[in-house]
Design a protein around this motif. Structure first.
Motif, PDB file in Angstrom:
ATOM      1  N   HIS A 122      14.430  -2.236  -4.105  1.00 13.65           N
ATOM      2  CA  HIS A 122      14.311  -0.825  -4.474  1.00 13.65           C
ATOM      3  C   HIS A 122      13.187  -0.140  -3.696  1.00 13.65           C
ATOM      4  O   HIS A 122      13.395   0.897  -3.069  1.00 13.65           O
ATOM      5  CB  HIS A 122      14.083  -0.668  -5.977  1.00 13.65           C
ATOM      6  CG  HIS A 122      13.850   0.761  -6.362  1.00 13.65           C
ATOM      7  ND1 HIS A 122      14.852   1.695  -6.361  1.00 13.65           N
ATOM      8  CD2 HIS A 122      12.716   1.414  -6.718  1.00 13.65           C
ATOM      9  CE1 HIS A 122      14.351   2.865  -6.701  1.00 13.65           C
ATOM     10  NE2 HIS A 122      13.059   2.738  -6.925  1.00 13.65           N
ATOM     11  N   ALA A 123      11.999  -0.733  -3.720  1.00 13.20           N
ATOM     12  CA  ALA A 123      10.847  -0.103  -3.058  1.00 13.20           C
ATOM     13  C   ALA A 123      11.033  -0.050  -1.538  1.00 13.20           C
ATOM     14  O   ALA A 123      10.684   0.942  -0.903  1.00 13.20           O
ATOM     15  CB  ALA A 123       9.564  -0.843  -3.415  1.00 13.20           C
ATOM     16  N   LEU A 124      11.591  -1.092  -0.959  1.00 15.25           N
ATOM     17  CA  LEU A 124      11.708  -1.190   0.494  1.00 15.25           C
ATOM     18  C   LEU A 124      12.868  -0.365   1.059  1.00 15.25           C
ATOM     19  O   LEU A 124      12.754   0.193   2.149  1.00 15.25           O
ATOM     20  CB  LEU A 124      11.883  -2.662   0.883  1.00 15.25           C
ATOM     21  CG  LEU A 124      11.642  -3.070   2.326  1.00 15.25           C
ATOM     22  CD1 LEU A 124      10.216  -2.772   2.772  1.00 15.25           C
ATOM     23  CD2 LEU A 124      11.926  -4.562   2.504  1.00 15.25           C
ATOM     24  N   LEU A 125      13.981  -0.275   0.316  1.00 12.69           N
ATOM     25  CA  LEU A 125      15.209   0.291   0.876  1.00 12.69           C
ATOM     26  C   LEU A 125      15.783   1.511   0.150  1.00 12.69           C
ATOM     27  O   LEU A 125      16.649   2.180   0.700  1.00 12.69           O
ATOM     28  CB  LEU A 125      16.296  -0.798   0.930  1.00 12.69           C
ATOM     29  CG  LEU A 125      15.958  -2.021   1.776  1.00 12.69           C
ATOM     30  CD1 LEU A 125      16.985  -3.121   1.553  1.00 12.69           C
ATOM     31  CD2 LEU A 125      15.867  -1.662   3.234  1.00 12.69           C
ATOM     32  N   GLU A 126      15.308   1.801  -1.060  1.00 10.70           N
ATOM     33  CA  GLU A 126      15.934   2.884  -1.825  1.00 10.70           C
ATOM     34  C   GLU A 126      15.036   4.096  -2.057  1.00 10.70           C
ATOM     35  O   GLU A 126      15.469   5.074  -2.647  1.00 10.70           O
ATOM     36  CB  GLU A 126      16.426   2.359  -3.183  1.00 10.70           C
ATOM     37  CG  GLU A 126      17.539   1.342  -3.051  1.00 10.70           C
ATOM     38  CD  GLU A 126      18.110   0.874  -4.380  1.00 10.70           C
ATOM     39  OE1 GLU A 126      19.308   0.533  -4.405  1.00 10.70           O
ATOM     40  OE2 GLU A 126      17.371   0.832  -5.383  1.00 10.70           O
ATOM     41  N   VAL A 127      13.786   4.039  -1.631  1.00 15.14           N
ATOM     42  CA  VAL A 127      12.866   5.163  -1.786  1.00 15.14           C
ATOM     43  C   VAL A 127      12.781   5.884  -0.439  1.00 15.14           C
ATOM     44  O   VAL A 127      12.239   5.357   0.518  1.00 15.14           O
ATOM     45  CB  VAL A 127      11.462   4.682  -2.241  1.00 15.14           C
ATOM     46  CG1 VAL A 127      10.511   5.859  -2.343  1.00 15.14           C
ATOM     47  CG2 VAL A 127      11.551   3.931  -3.562  1.00 15.14           C
ATOM     48  N   ASP A 128      13.367   7.081  -0.377  1.00  8.14           N
ATOM     49  CA  ASP A 128      13.397   7.865   0.864  1.00  8.14           C
ATOM     50  C   ASP A 128      12.318   8.940   0.818  1.00  8.14           C
ATOM     51  O   ASP A 128      12.297   9.750  -0.111  1.00  8.14           O
ATOM     52  CB  ASP A 128      14.745   8.572   1.027  1.00  8.14           C
ATOM     53  CG  ASP A 128      15.895   7.629   1.338  1.00  8.14           C
ATOM     54  OD1 ASP A 128      15.705   6.408   1.234  1.00  8.14           O
ATOM     55  OD2 ASP A 128      16.981   8.120   1.673  1.00  8.14           O
ATOM     56  N   VAL A 129      11.459   8.960   1.817  1.00 10.29           N
ATOM     57  CA  VAL A 129      10.511  10.056   1.944  1.00 10.29           C
ATOM     58  C   VAL A 129      11.226  11.168   2.712  1.00 10.29           C
ATOM     59  O   VAL A 129      11.536  11.020   3.888  1.00 10.29           O
ATOM     60  CB  VAL A 129       9.222   9.615   2.678  1.00 10.29           C
ATOM     61  CG1 VAL A 129       8.279  10.801   2.848  1.00 10.29           C
ATOM     62  CG2 VAL A 129       8.531   8.490   1.905  1.00 10.29           C
ATOM     63  N   ILE A 130      11.518  12.260   2.019  1.00 14.85           N
ATOM     64  CA  ILE A 130      12.239  13.385   2.599  1.00 14.85           C
ATOM     65  C   ILE A 130      11.259  14.280   3.365  1.00 14.85           C
ATOM     66  O   ILE A 130      11.547  14.754   4.457  1.00 14.85           O
ATOM     67  CB  ILE A 130      12.951  14.209   1.504  1.00 14.85           C
ATOM     68  CG1 ILE A 130      13.874  13.324   0.664  1.00 14.85           C
ATOM     69  CG2 ILE A 130      13.710  15.387   2.122  1.00 14.85           C
ATOM     70  CD1 ILE A 130      14.969  12.605   1.412  1.00 14.85           C
ATOM     71  N   ALA A 137       0.839  -1.204   0.000  1.00 14.89           N
ATOM     72  CA  ALA A 137       0.000   0.000   0.000  1.00 14.89           C
ATOM     73  C   ALA A 137       0.876   1.257   0.000  1.00 14.89           C
ATOM     74  O   ALA A 137       0.611   2.209  -0.748  1.00 14.89           O
ATOM     75  CB  ALA A 137      -0.930  -0.001   1.211  1.00 14.89           C
ATOM     76  N   ALA A 138       1.929   1.266   0.825  1.00 11.33           N
ATOM     77  CA  ALA A 138       2.825   2.419   0.892  1.00 11.33           C
ATOM     78  C   ALA A 138       3.570   2.596  -0.429  1.00 11.33           C
ATOM     79  O   ALA A 138       3.681   3.713  -0.945  1.00 11.33           O
ATOM     80  CB  ALA A 138       3.805   2.265   2.054  1.00 11.33           C
ATOM     81  N   ALA A 139       4.078   1.504  -0.991  1.00 10.92           N
ATOM     82  CA  ALA A 139       4.804   1.572  -2.267  1.00 10.92           C
ATOM     83  C   ALA A 139       3.878   2.077  -3.377  1.00 10.92           C
ATOM     84  O   ALA A 139       4.285   2.880  -4.218  1.00 10.92           O
ATOM     85  CB  ALA A 139       5.373   0.198  -2.622  1.00 10.92           C
ATOM     86  N   THR A 140       2.628   1.642  -3.356  1.00  7.77           N
ATOM     87  CA  THR A 140       1.640   2.089  -4.341  1.00  7.77           C
ATOM     88  C   THR A 140       1.370   3.579  -4.187  1.00  7.77           C
ATOM     89  O   THR A 140       1.386   4.334  -5.167  1.00  7.77           O
ATOM     90  CB  THR A 140       0.329   1.280  -4.195  1.00  7.77           C
ATOM     91  OG1 THR A 140       0.630  -0.110  -4.387  1.00  7.77           O
ATOM     92  CG2 THR A 140      -0.710   1.718  -5.205  1.00  7.77           C
ATOM     93  N   THR A 141       1.157   4.028  -2.952  1.00  8.21           N
ATOM     94  CA  THR A 141       0.920   5.446  -2.671  1.00  8.21           C
ATOM     95  C   THR A 141       2.066   6.306  -3.177  1.00  8.21           C
ATOM     96  O   THR A 141       1.848   7.393  -3.710  1.00  8.21           O
ATOM     97  CB  THR A 141       0.735   5.675  -1.151  1.00  8.21           C
ATOM     98  OG1 THR A 141      -0.408   4.942  -0.721  1.00  8.21           O
ATOM     99  CG2 THR A 141       0.548   7.137  -0.812  1.00  8.21           C
ATOM    100  N   LEU A 142       3.289   5.818  -3.029  1.00  7.00           N
ATOM    101  CA  LEU A 142       4.476   6.575  -3.432  1.00  7.00           C
ATOM    102  C   LEU A 142       4.858   6.357  -4.897  1.00  7.00           C
ATOM    103  O   LEU A 142       5.836   6.916  -5.373  1.00  7.00           O
ATOM    104  CB  LEU A 142       5.661   6.229  -2.526  1.00  7.00           C
ATOM    105  CG  LEU A 142       5.459   6.506  -1.035  1.00  7.00           C
ATOM    106  CD1 LEU A 142       6.700   6.111  -0.251  1.00  7.00           C
ATOM    107  CD2 LEU A 142       5.092   7.967  -0.776  1.00  7.00           C
ATOM    108  N   GLY A 143       4.085   5.516  -5.604  1.00  6.90           N
ATOM    109  CA  GLY A 143       4.349   5.285  -7.022  1.00  6.90           C
ATOM    110  C   GLY A 143       5.522   4.372  -7.307  1.00  6.90           C
ATOM    111  O   GLY A 143       6.177   4.476  -8.340  1.00  6.90           O
ATOM    112  N   HIS A 144       5.800   3.430  -6.383  1.00  4.90           N
ATOM    113  CA  HIS A 144       6.945   2.529  -6.542  1.00  4.90           C
ATOM    114  C   HIS A 144       6.563   1.058  -6.374  1.00  4.90           C
ATOM    115  O   HIS A 144       7.342   0.274  -5.846  1.00  4.90           O
ATOM    116  CB  HIS A 144       8.051   2.904  -5.550  1.00  4.90           C
ATOM    117  CG  HIS A 144       8.768   4.150  -5.945  1.00  4.90           C
ATOM    118  ND1 HIS A 144       9.829   4.160  -6.804  1.00  4.90           N
ATOM    119  CD2 HIS A 144       8.539   5.449  -5.635  1.00  4.90           C
ATOM    120  CE1 HIS A 144      10.234   5.409  -6.989  1.00  4.90           C
ATOM    121  NE2 HIS A 144       9.459   6.204  -6.280  1.00  4.90           N
ATOM    122  N   ALA A 145       5.365   0.691  -6.821  1.00  7.55           N
ATOM    123  CA  ALA A 145       4.908  -0.690  -6.636  1.00  7.55           C
ATOM    124  C   ALA A 145       5.023  -1.534  -7.906  1.00  7.55           C
ATOM    125  O   ALA A 145       4.735  -2.729  -7.881  1.00  7.55           O
ATOM    126  CB  ALA A 145       3.460  -0.696  -6.138  1.00  7.55           C
TER     127      ALA A 145
END
Length: 130
Positions: free
Chosen positions: A93-101, A62-70
């Motif tokens: 990539h989705a779990l470890l490389e997408v940083d919410v700044i 759900a979080a990856a989808t919300t952030l456009g990385h699913a």
């Protein structure tokens, strides 16, 4: 490296619970982002397979989808083939490389938003929420 201390990655998001006393079930927190950075981090299949056991897959997806990385992520944890490097790299990539700044974590029970600034979520409650 992990690119400094402020890394609000989806693995971190997946492990956080709402501090709101009304939030009986507490997990998962919603997430929204106004700023995201993608930071390449070392891929380690063994490490990833080890942490997947602890990941709440529905919350992560759900979080990856919300952030456009699913894209390319399996619908269920059971569908993750740990021997398939392509799938595991997408999970990595989705779990470890997408940083919410910048953005917010949201208590799904109360709607209370907790701001994320500089990659660090502020989960402190106001006096009247204690």
């Amino acid at each position: 490296g992990w690119g400094g201390v402020g890394a609000m990655i989806l693995l971190t998001h997946n492990m956080l619970a709402s501090p709101m006393k009304e939030a009986g079930q507490q997990l998962p927190l919603g997430i929204e982002a106004s700023e995201i950075a993608e930071k390449e981090r070392e891929y380690n299949q063994e490490f990833l397979a080890g942490i997947l056991v602890r990941v709440d897959w529905d919350s992560f997806l759900a979080a990856a989808t919300t952030l456009g990385h699913a894209e390319g992520l399996p619908a269920t944890k059971e569908e993750v083939d740990e021997s398939d490097d392509d799938v595991m790299k997408k999970v990595h990539h989705a779990l470890l490389e997408v940083d919410v700044i910048a953005g917010s974590l949201i208590c799904t029970e109360t709607g209370r938003k907790f701001p994320i600034s500089g990659g660090i979520p502020n989960m402190l409650l106001h006096q009247d929420e204690l």
